[in-house]
Design a protein around this motif. Structure first.
Motif, short mmCIF file in Angstrom:
data_model
loop_
_atom_site.label_atom_id
_atom_site.label_comp_id
_atom_site.label_asym_id
_atom_site.label_seq_id
_atom_site.Cartn_x
_atom_site.Cartn_y
_atom_site.Cartn_z
N UNK A 99 0.84 -1.21 0.00
CA UNK A 99 0.00 0.00 0.00
C UNK A 99 0.87 1.25 0.00
N UNK A 100 1.97 1.21 0.75
CA UNK A 100 2.91 2.34 0.74
C UNK A 100 3.47 2.56 -0.65
N UNK A 101 3.85 1.46 -1.32
CA UNK A 101 4.38 1.58 -2.68
C UNK A 101 3.33 2.15 -3.62
N UNK A 102 2.09 1.68 -3.50
CA UNK A 102 1.01 2.19 -4.35
C UNK A 102 0.79 3.68 -4.08
N UNK A 103 0.85 4.09 -2.80
CA UNK A 103 0.71 5.51 -2.48
C UNK A 103 1.77 6.36 -3.15
N UNK A 104 3.02 5.87 -3.13
CA UNK A 104 4.10 6.62 -3.79
C UNK A 104 3.87 6.69 -5.29
N UNK A 105 3.46 5.58 -5.90
CA UNK A 105 3.20 5.58 -7.34
C UNK A 105 2.03 6.50 -7.67
N UNK A 106 1.02 6.56 -6.79
CA UNK A 106 -0.10 7.48 -7.02
C UNK A 106 0.37 8.92 -7.00
N UNK A 107 1.32 9.22 -6.12
CA UNK A 107 1.89 10.56 -6.10
C UNK A 107 2.51 10.90 -7.45
N UNK A 108 3.29 9.97 -8.01
CA UNK A 108 3.94 10.23 -9.30
C UNK A 108 2.91 10.41 -10.41
N UNK A 109 1.85 9.60 -10.39
CA UNK A 109 0.81 9.73 -11.42
C UNK A 109 0.17 11.11 -11.35
N UNK A 110 -0.15 11.56 -10.13
CA UNK A 110 -0.75 12.88 -9.99
C UNK A 110 0.24 13.98 -10.33
N UNK A 111 1.48 13.79 -9.95
CA UNK A 111 2.50 14.84 -10.14
C UNK A 111 2.80 15.06 -11.62
N UNK A 112 2.98 13.96 -12.35
CA UNK A 112 3.36 14.08 -13.76
C UNK A 112 2.16 14.04 -14.70
N UNK A 113 1.08 13.36 -14.30
CA UNK A 113 -0.04 13.20 -15.20
C UNK A 113 -1.06 14.31 -15.15
N UNK A 114 -1.18 14.99 -14.00
CA UNK A 114 -2.19 16.04 -13.87
C UNK A 114 -1.58 17.41 -13.68
N UNK A 115 -0.31 17.55 -13.88
CA UNK A 115 0.35 18.83 -13.60
C UNK A 115 0.39 19.80 -14.76
N UNK A 116 -0.23 19.46 -15.87
CA UNK A 116 -0.14 20.33 -17.05
C UNK A 116 -1.37 21.18 -17.28
N UNK A 117 -2.40 20.98 -16.49
CA UNK A 117 -3.66 21.70 -16.70
C UNK A 117 -3.74 22.93 -15.80
N UNK A 118 -4.45 23.96 -16.28
CA UNK A 118 -4.69 25.15 -15.47
C UNK A 118 -6.12 25.18 -14.94
N UNK A 119 -6.86 24.10 -15.15
CA UNK A 119 -8.22 24.01 -14.66
C UNK A 119 -8.21 23.90 -13.14
N UNK A 120 -9.05 24.71 -12.47
CA UNK A 120 -9.12 24.67 -11.01
C UNK A 120 -9.54 23.29 -10.53
N UNK A 121 -10.49 22.66 -11.22
CA UNK A 121 -10.96 21.33 -10.82
C UNK A 121 -9.83 20.32 -10.88
N UNK A 122 -9.05 20.35 -11.96
CA UNK A 122 -7.95 19.39 -12.09
C UNK A 122 -6.83 19.70 -11.10
#
Length: 347
Positions: free
Chosen positions: A59-82
Motif C-alpha cells: 500500500x505504501x508503494x502504491x501511495x508513492x506511485x499514485x503521487x507520481x501519477x498525480x504529479x506528472x499526469x495532472x500537472x499540465x492543466x490550469x483548470x481549477x478542478x484538475x
C-alpha cells in the motif's frame, strides 16, 4: 488517661512495623507468565500476519506511485478542478506512502517479532567485552525480526522505503522551474529587482511615493516600480517587498558606510523575516519596533532593525534609498545582502 494497651507514649501503635524475618516473606515476584500470541503457536496465523505486513508495505508503494501519477499526469492543466484533484491525489499518495510503512512496521512488531520480557542486571563496563556483546545483541535483534527468513516482508519493505523519499525530492526540486543548477538558484535568491533609480511605490497600487508623503510614525508597504509588469510578479514581490518608515534622525543609530542609506530619517527595510520568511507587518510607532506575527521576532528600527527578541537570526536587510529630482523616493541600489531566512546561503 488514654488507653495505651496497644501502644506507648513513644510508640502509639498506629503504624504497623515489620518485625524480624518479615522482609524475607516478601520475595521478588519476577516477570508475569508469558502469554503466547496466536502467531506464536499457529503457523497459518503467522503466515497470515506476514502477508498483512507485506500488504501494508505494498500500500505504501502504491501511495508513492499514485503521487507520481498525480504529479506528472495532472500537472499540465490550469483548470481549477484538475488542480484540486491533483492536490488531493498528491496528499493522499503521500499519506498512504507514509502510513503504509508506519502501520506495517507496527503490525510486524506486534504480531511477529518476539514479545517476551527480559530483565538484565547491570555489569561492569569493559570496552572490548561490551563491543562483542553489542555485536551479539545486534545479531539477535536482526534474527528476532525474522527479516532473514521472511523474504516477502523484507522485499516489500525495501521497495517501500526506497520509493518513499523520492516524492520529497521532486517537490523540493519543483520550487525552481527554470532548470537552473543549485548554485545559480542560490545566486538568484541573493538579488532582487531593486536597482539604482527605481522608484518606491505603494503596494499594491504601484503609486510612486514622495518623501513629503512619509510623516513621522507612518509606515508604507512598498514594492518596486513596474513589479506587476514582470513575467513572475509574485516571486519578484516575495523577494523585493519592503517596509518604509520615518524616524527622528536623532534617534537613529547609523553604522559607518550607511550614512546615505536613508533620507531625512526615512528608511526602508526588507519585509521578509529573517527567521522563516514570514511578512513582518506590525509597526509599533511608540517603541519603533517591527514585529513578525508568526513567531514574534522583534526588530528595533532605531538600531537598523537589529533583532531584540525572538528566533530571527539577524537584522532585516536595509534598502539604500534617496530622492530623485522630482522628490520621489528611489533606490540607490539593490539590497547589500541576501534577504530572507538565515538558512539561505549568505555572503
Amino acid at each position: 488517661m488514654g488507653d495505651h494497651s496497644h501502644g506507648s507514649p513513644n510508640d502509639p501503635g498506629t503504624v504497623a512495623k515489620a518485625g524480624p524475618g518479615t522482609l524475607e516473606a516478601f520475595q521478588d515476584p519476577g516477570l508475569p507468565p508469558h502469554r503466547k500470541r496466536l502467531a506464536d503457536v499457529d503457523p497459518r496465523a503467522a503466515k497470515r500476519a506476514e502477508r498483512q505486513v507485506a500488504l501494508l508495505f505494498v500500500i505504501s508503494i502504491i501511495g508513492t506511485l499514485s503521487f507520481f501519477i498525480a504529479y506528472f499526469g495532472l500537472g499540465r492543466s490550469e483548470s481549477i478542478a484538475e488542480i484540486r484533484t491533483q492536490n488531493m491525489m498528491l496528499g493522499l499518495g503521500t499519506a498512504f506512502a507514509m502510513l503504509g510503512i508506519g502501520v506495517g512496521i507496527v503490525h510486524w512488531a506486534r504480531a511477529l517479532m518476539p514479545d517476551h520480557e527480559i530483565a538484565e542486571s547491570r555489569h561492569e563496563i569493559r570496552p572490548e567485552k561490551d563491543r562483542a556483546d553489542a555485536e551479539s545483541m545486534i545479531g539477535e535483534i536482526i534474527e528476532e525480526t525474522g527479516i532473514k527468513r521472511r523474504p516477502l516482508i523484507r522485499n516489500t519493505l525495501i521497495g517501500a522505503i526506497a520509493l518513499a523519499p523520492i516524492p520529497a525530492i521532486f517537490m523540493f526540486r519543483d520550487l525552481d522551474r527554470t532548470g537552473a543548477t543549485a548554485g545559480s538558484i542560490v545566486e538568484r535568491l541573493r538579488h532582487t529587482m531593486w536597482d539604482t533609480g527605481m522608484k518606491l511605490t505603494r503596494d499594491p497600487s504601484g503609486t510612486p511615493i514622495k518623501a513629503s508623503d512619509v510623516q513621522l510614525g507612518s509606515a508604507f508597504h512598498v514594492i518596486p516600480e513596474g513589479l506587476m509588469d514582470t513575467e513572475d510578479p509574485l516571486n519578484e514581490k516575495a523577494k523585493a517587498v519592503v517596509l518604509l518608515m520615518r524616524l527622528d534622525p536623532e534617534k537613529m543609530t547609523i553604522s559607518p558606510g550607511r550614512e546615505d542609506w536613508h533620507y531625512n530619517g526615512i528608511v526602508a527595510y526588507s519585509k521578509i523575516c529573517t527567521h522563516v520568511g514570514c511578512p513582518v507587518a506590525l509597526y509599533e510607532q511608540q517603541t519603533h519596533h517591527l514585529l513578525c506575527p508568526c513567531h514574534q521576532s522583534t526588530f528595533d528600527l532605531t538600531q537598523e532593525c537589529k533583532v531584540i527578541f525572538g528566533p530571527a537570526g539577524h537584522a532585516l536587510p536595509q534598502l539604500p534609498i534617496t530622492v530623485d529630482s522630482e522628490g520621489f523616493l528611489v533606490a540607490r541600489s539593490d539590497f547589500q545582502e541576501p534577504v530572507g531566512p538565515s538558512y539561505w546561503e549568505r555572503g
